[in-house]
Design an enzyme around this catalytic site. Structure first.
Site, PDB file in Angstrom:
ATOM      1  N   ASP A 283      -9.108   7.082  -8.766  1.00 17.49           N
ATOM      2  CA  ASP A 283      -9.118   5.852  -7.975  1.00 17.49           C
ATOM      3  C   ASP A 283      -7.705   5.289  -7.901  1.00 17.49           C
ATOM      4  O   ASP A 283      -7.360   4.316  -8.564  1.00 17.49           O
ATOM      5  CB  ASP A 283     -10.080   4.820  -8.583  1.00 17.49           C
ATOM      6  CG  ASP A 283     -10.197   3.571  -7.713  1.00 17.49           C
ATOM      7  OD1 ASP A 283      -9.780   3.629  -6.535  1.00 17.49           O
ATOM      8  OD2 ASP A 283     -10.700   2.546  -8.202  1.00 17.49           O
TER       9      ASP A 283
ATOM     10  N   ASP B 263      -4.579   7.038   7.684  1.00 14.97           N
ATOM     11  CA  ASP B 263      -3.443   6.882   8.605  1.00 14.97           C
ATOM     12  C   ASP B 263      -3.886   6.222   9.904  1.00 14.97           C
ATOM     13  O   ASP B 263      -5.060   5.937  10.108  1.00 14.97           O
ATOM     14  CB  ASP B 263      -2.803   8.249   8.885  1.00 14.97           C
ATOM     15  CG  ASP B 263      -3.778   9.214   9.545  1.00 14.97           C
ATOM     16  OD1 ASP B 263      -4.968   9.213   9.151  1.00 14.97           O
ATOM     17  OD2 ASP B 263      -3.375   9.957  10.459  1.00 14.97           O
TER      18      ASP B 263
ATOM     19  N   HIS C 156      -7.044   5.604  -0.549  1.00 14.69           N
ATOM     20  CA  HIS C 156      -5.857   5.958   0.244  1.00 14.69           C
ATOM     21  C   HIS C 156      -6.151   5.556   1.680  1.00 14.69           C
ATOM     22  O   HIS C 156      -6.740   6.321   2.460  1.00 14.69           O
ATOM     23  CB  HIS C 156      -5.576   7.459   0.134  1.00 14.69           C
ATOM     24  CG  HIS C 156      -4.335   7.879   0.868  1.00 14.69           C
ATOM     25  ND1 HIS C 156      -3.074   7.794   0.323  1.00 14.69           N
ATOM     26  CD2 HIS C 156      -4.163   8.359   2.118  1.00 14.69           C
ATOM     27  CE1 HIS C 156      -2.190   8.213   1.200  1.00 14.69           C
ATOM     28  NE2 HIS C 156      -2.823   8.562   2.307  1.00 14.69           N
TER      29      HIS C 156
ATOM     30  N   GLU D  59      -9.107   9.284  -0.339  1.00 11.46           N
ATOM     31  CA  GLU D  59      -8.877   8.802   1.020  1.00 11.46           C
ATOM     32  C   GLU D  59     -10.229   8.465   1.641  1.00 11.46           C
ATOM     33  O   GLU D  59     -11.286   8.851   1.123  1.00 11.46           O
ATOM     34  CB  GLU D  59      -8.160   9.872   1.867  1.00 11.46           C
ATOM     35  CG  GLU D  59      -7.687   9.327   3.213  1.00 11.46           C
ATOM     36  CD  GLU D  59      -6.699  10.237   3.951  1.00 11.46           C
ATOM     37  OE1 GLU D  59      -6.359  11.308   3.402  1.00 11.46           O
ATOM     38  OE2 GLU D  59      -6.277   9.866   5.053  1.00 11.46           O
TER      39      GLU D  59
END
Ligand SMILES: [Ca+2]
Ligand SMILES: [Ca+2]
Length: 588
Positions: free
Chosen positions: A556, A196, A509, A565
């Site tokens: 994956d 993020d 991710h 992530e």
């Protein structure tokens, strides 16, 4: 990042519940939980080894012998006997260890065992981790917030300016008399935390410490390591330039009114999977917390001592950092149990921590080393922390590393003996586990938590720090095995570092890697790795985990925030361990 804190262990809910934008369907993942066998293949570090290093592979076969062949010609260069077969509980595999440490001739090789495909190629070479270490540091550059990255620095990953964070709002949870809710403050720079685009002080704490500690312990390596960051050539080693990008941000997270430190700078909800310049939601600083304030104090005290020799290039910075650290400490003393409480309208990562005695101990330790003041002595030298590796919520062992460092200039009357004994005791425990493991790793089934890759490497950091205090070969060999693990000698047989190895994650991710239109993810980042918790399963319809076994539970797929992530605190010990293995073996 998500790594559950010891000693809370299994059963603790994940700290950061993520919501994937555009992923409305909550389908059950079918038979994803079914246990399956690992692929039958030779598992080996896919980058390679320094000539003097211990060199191990694991082989799932009952063949008696193995050979090493030249990767190009296929010519045999080494022949050895496989070890006794044993089953690794974590993966269910029956394996034998191949030891080819005696092969020291530089070259590119493969392992060969009758009845199996040849292994992935690997090198034996001096400086074999140079590119890896530089890329790991550069992954921080590529994850910088508040910057335009030019092609000269970022190559294909160049991108426009985003997230200036020059008008961030004070959230009601962070309001004070001088800064009421809605006040605009400036809080630029820093690194995007993980998949993020938000910035979290707690996770920045252990991350920035790890980079500073790597430099402090292996300065000769980093002085010569050209990384190509935007500030390269300014007289500071590149790793310190990179750390400064985040330290500059952290400094803005301290309320000048009272010295307390905001827990995080964040959107209200996670962004969609878009590039950062398309992510323009309002950003907030949220609640001051004791943990964030103490992590800040510790890191600023460390930064103050590491940057002191560079005062001519960075005038006054070292002194400013120390003053900020002491102000933060005073706030924490007056607010000793302000635990982070996620406000109802904020849904991003929590990094909540219910125990802050370790944060008090770590901050006091770094402040004692930095100032010598008696005020910090009692808490710094009280009980030594428990556990075998640090994590974002368990930071006590970071102080142990700082106190134990050979050559550390400690204030008069500060005895590093107990910290050193504790460090060696941790290393002995880890080395014993490593030696008993069929896979020659310190990881047992219960260790495969969210972010297990970083558990392995944080243990290697402890082992290398111990090796510098007391050079016992098992410490070095167990640390080498940890790097071997993340580079391919693991259950899935994959290098868990993007861009490094024959088989490596292609779909982490990570918003930047997912949204950039480039097939290859940004290189040099460690993914979380196998995690049987599979907390993301409902977000991964149609993409079932291949196995429920702890060491094989890895996917994956960009949906898999619980196993695939990336995070700054996971890549940071990769920087340390690669540098450490190069440095301690170079001196031999
Ligand atoms: Ca804690
Ligand atoms: Ca991409």
């Amino acid at each position: 990042m998500h790594q559950p804190a010891h000693p809370s262990g299994p059963g603790r809910p994940p700290y950061r519940l993520r919501r994937l934008a555009g992923c409305a369907a909550l389908l059950l993942a079918g038979s994803a939980g079914a246990a399956q066998a690992a692929a039958v293949e030779i598992k080996v570090n896919q980058i390679g080894f320094l000539p003097s290093a211990q060199k191990l592979a694991v082989v799932p076969a009952d063949a008696p012998r193995f050979t090493v062949v030249d990767a190009a010609s296929g010519k045999q260069v080494f022949d050895g006997k496989l070890g006794a077969a044993a089953t690794w509980d974590a993966s269910g595999e029956r394996v034998r260890v191949a030891d080819f440490s005696a092969l020291r001739t530089p070259g590119s090789y493969r392992l060969r065992v009758a009845g199996l495909p040849d292994s992935a190629p690997f090198s034996i070479a001096p400086g074999v981790y140079r590119d890896l270490d530089a890329a790991a540091i550069r992954s921080f550059t590529l994850n910088r917030s508040g910057i335009a990255l030019a092609p000269a620095v970022a190559g294909p990953y160049a991108r426009p300016f985003a997230h200036p964070d020059t008008s961030v709002l004070v959230h009601p949870s962070a309001a004070s008399a001088r800064r009421p809710a809605g006040t605009e403050i400036s809080s630029p720079k820093g690194w995007y935390d993980a998949g993020d685009y938000n910035k979290y002080i707690v996770n920045s704490g252990i991350t920035t410490y790890t980079l500073l500690a790597a430099y402090e312990q292996f300065p000769a390596w980093f002085d010569k390591l050209a990384v190509n960051v935007p500030e390269s050539g300014n007289g500071l080693p590149d790793i310190l330039n990179e750390a400064l990008w985040n330290l500059d941000w952290m400094a803005t997270m301290q309320d000048p009114g009272d010295g307390g430190v905001y827990h995080k700078l964040t959107n209200k909800v996670f962004d969609a999977m878009v590039m950062p310049d398309k992510a323009n939601a309002p950003r907030y600083v949220v609640q001051k917390s004791t943990a964030a304030t103490l992590d800040f104090a510790a890191v600023m005290a460390v930064a103050s001592r590491v940057l002191a020799p560079y005062d001519s290039q960075q005038p006054g910075r070292s002194a400013r950092y120390l003053a900020a650290a002491e102000r933060a400490w005073r706030w924490a003393e007056s607010n000793p149990r302000v635990l982070y409480q996620q406000p109802a309208d904020i849904q991003t990562g929590e990094y909540g921590d219910k125990r802050v005695d370790d944060e008090f101990g770590w901050a006091a330790t770094e402040l004692l080393i930095a100032t010598g003041k008696d005020a910090y002595r009692a808490r710094a030298l009280a009980a030594r922390p428990a556990g075998t590796e640090p994590g974002w919520a368990d930071v006590g062992l970071l102080g142990t590393i700082s106190l134990s460092r050979p050559g550390a200039r400690l204030p008069a009357g500060v005895d590093a003996g107990p910290a050193k004994q504790q460090l060696l005791a941790v290393a002995d425990k880890l080395a014993a586990r490593w030696r008993a493991s069929p896979y020659r790793v310190t990881m047992e089934s219960k260790d495969f938590v969210w972010g297990s890759s970083s558990t392995v490497l944080n243990r290697a950091m402890m082992l290398l720090a111990a090796y510098r205090v007391e050079p016992r070969p098992d410490y070095l060999n167990a640390a080498q095995s940890a790097l071997d693990y993340v580079l391919g000698r693991n259950g899935p047989g994959i290098s868990l570092v993007t861009g490094f190895g024959t088989r490596t994650p292609m779909h982490p991710h990570h918003r930047l890697s997912e949204a950039d239109g480039i097939a290859a993810p940004m290189p040099g980042m460690l993914v979380g790795g196998p995690n049987p918790g599979q907390q993301d399963r409902q977000h991964c319809p149609g993409a079932a985990y291949p196995s429920a076994r702890p060491a094989l539970s890895w996917l994956d797929n960009v949906c898999s925030y619980a196993s695939n992530e990336i995070a700054i605190n996971w890549t940071a010990p990769l920087v340390y361990v690669a540098a450490g293995l190069e440095s301690v073996q170079r001196q031999e």
